[in-house]
Design an enzyme around this catalytic site. Structure first.
Site, PDB file in Angstrom:
ATOM      1  N   ALA A 116       0.815  -1.212   0.000  1.00 20.63           N
ATOM      2  CA  ALA A 116       0.000   0.000   0.000  1.00 20.63           C
ATOM      3  C   ALA A 116       0.852   1.267   0.000  1.00 20.63           C
ATOM      4  O   ALA A 116       0.340   2.360  -0.191  1.00 20.63           O
ATOM      5  CB  ALA A 116      -0.930  -0.001   1.218  1.00 20.63           C
ATOM      6  N   CYS A 117       2.157   1.130   0.191  1.00 22.73           N
ATOM      7  CA  CYS A 117       3.070   2.270   0.297  1.00 22.73           C
ATOM      8  C   CYS A 117       3.742   2.539  -1.052  1.00 22.73           C
ATOM      9  O   CYS A 117       4.370   1.646  -1.630  1.00 22.73           O
ATOM     10  CB  CYS A 117       4.123   1.977   1.361  1.00 22.73           C
ATOM     11  SG  CYS A 117       5.447   3.188   1.438  1.00 22.73           S
ATOM     12  N   SER A 118       3.638   3.771  -1.536  1.00 22.26           N
ATOM     13  CA  SER A 118       4.231   4.107  -2.832  1.00 22.26           C
ATOM     14  C   SER A 118       5.749   3.984  -2.808  1.00 22.26           C
ATOM     15  O   SER A 118       6.347   3.555  -3.803  1.00 22.26           O
ATOM     16  CB  SER A 118       3.823   5.520  -3.256  1.00 22.26           C
ATOM     17  OG  SER A 118       4.315   6.483  -2.351  1.00 22.26           O
TER      18      SER A 118
END
Length: 118
Positions: A8-10
């Site tokens: 979920a983390c860019s």
């Protein structure tokens, strides 16, 4: 190499994409589902030469209610708290076979991990 990854983390996705582009073989560890143990965190902190509160994400620390003093006396408590609340750990963590560890939040850090893996 092991990548402590949060899809979920860019920043985490960018690091994995950079590893793919570099042709590096790695194992993904979804550290929110498979949190590091306190001993693993201690090893990572030693490799990074950081204190546990320096590896913590401010907003997530606050959300978890981790109100610990940032001093040597509370170092173990910090490590245990981060293990119990892995969302509060900076990401992505890249752990190379030679023991090099980087927080892969930028291209330079990922490049260091790639170089260590070769």
């Amino acid at each position: 190499m092991e990548v402590w990854h949060n899809p979920a983390c860019s920043k985490s996705r960018a690091a994995v994409a950079a590893l793919d582009a570099a042709g590096v073989t790695y194992v993904v560890r979804r550290y929110l589902d498979d949190p590091p143990t306190p001993a693993e965190l201690a090893d990572v902190l030693a490799a990074l030469e950081l204190e546990p509160w320096e590896l913590a994400r401010g907003r997530e620390v606050a959300e978890a209610g981790l109100d610990l003093p940032r001093d040597a006396e509370h170092r173990t408590a910090w490590v245990e708290a981060l293990a119990a609340h892995p969302r509060a750990i900076q990401r992505p963590m890249l752990v190379a076979r030679d023991g090099t560890v980087v927080v892969g939040r930028d291209e330079e850090a990922v490049a260091r991990a790639v170089a260590a893996e070769r």
